[in-house]
Design a protein around this motif. Sequence first.
Motif, short mmCIF file in Angstrom:
data_model
loop_
_atom_site.label_atom_id
_atom_site.label_comp_id
_atom_site.label_asym_id
_atom_site.label_seq_id
_atom_site.Cartn_x
_atom_site.Cartn_y
_atom_site.Cartn_z
N TRP A 29 0.74 -1.36 0.03
CA TRP A 29 -0.13 0.19 -0.02
C TRP A 29 0.81 1.18 0.00
CZ3 TRP A 29 -0.58 3.28 4.46
CH2 TRP A 29 -0.12 2.76 5.41
N ARG A 30 2.14 1.11 0.30
CA ARG A 30 3.05 2.29 0.23
C ARG A 30 4.38 1.97 0.01
NH1 ARG A 30 2.12 5.73 5.13
NH2 ARG A 30 0.14 6.08 3.99
N GLN A 31 5.17 2.57 -0.81
CA GLN A 31 6.69 2.58 -0.68
C GLN A 31 7.24 3.70 -0.92
OE1 GLN A 31 7.15 -0.19 -4.37
NE2 GLN A 31 7.98 1.36 -5.55
N ASN A 32 8.52 3.33 -0.70
CA ASN A 32 9.48 5.04 -0.87
C ASN A 32 10.59 4.35 -1.29
OD1 ASN A 32 10.25 7.30 -0.51
ND2 ASN A 32 11.25 7.07 1.51
N PRO A 33 11.51 5.07 -2.44
CA PRO A 33 10.65 6.18 -3.19
C PRO A 33 9.59 5.66 -4.01
CG PRO A 33 12.88 5.45 -4.13
CD PRO A 33 12.71 4.77 -2.73
N PRO A 34 8.82 6.27 -4.29
CA PRO A 34 7.52 5.87 -5.17
C PRO A 34 7.83 5.23 -6.45
CG PRO A 34 7.17 8.16 -4.59
CD PRO A 34 8.54 7.70 -4.15
#
Length: 127
Positions: A29-34
């Motif tokens: 549902w989220r990652q960094n960097p996008p």
Amino acid sequence: MQERAFPLIFADRVTATAEFYERLGFTRWRQNPPEGEPTYIALRRGTAELAVVSTAWPETQYGSPAGRGPRFEMFVLVDDLDMTLKELADASVPLLRAPVDMPWGERIAYVTDPDGNPVALAAAPHS
């Protein structure tokens, strides 16, 4: 304030480790960097959350390097242990311990994630 807590899994192979947990029903549902190779991936499965984070994280955040060897043990309930183990074997996931029926009623097996951390998979016995 929303009350929540979740483990960080330090991984040399962030994407591969996140993909392993996606095979167990977690969704990204989220990652960094996008864009590009992530150093942080947040995953959810129902109300359970975890984050797979680069082993560089502890050093950059608080000056302590990530340990070597197993850095945690995860415990994941699955609906069908035998089917899950077959799917993981088909994906070349190493089996650490074959399924065993435990005295308290669960059937448990151990596999390893891409960084070598043990993952206990458990299912209730069939009634």
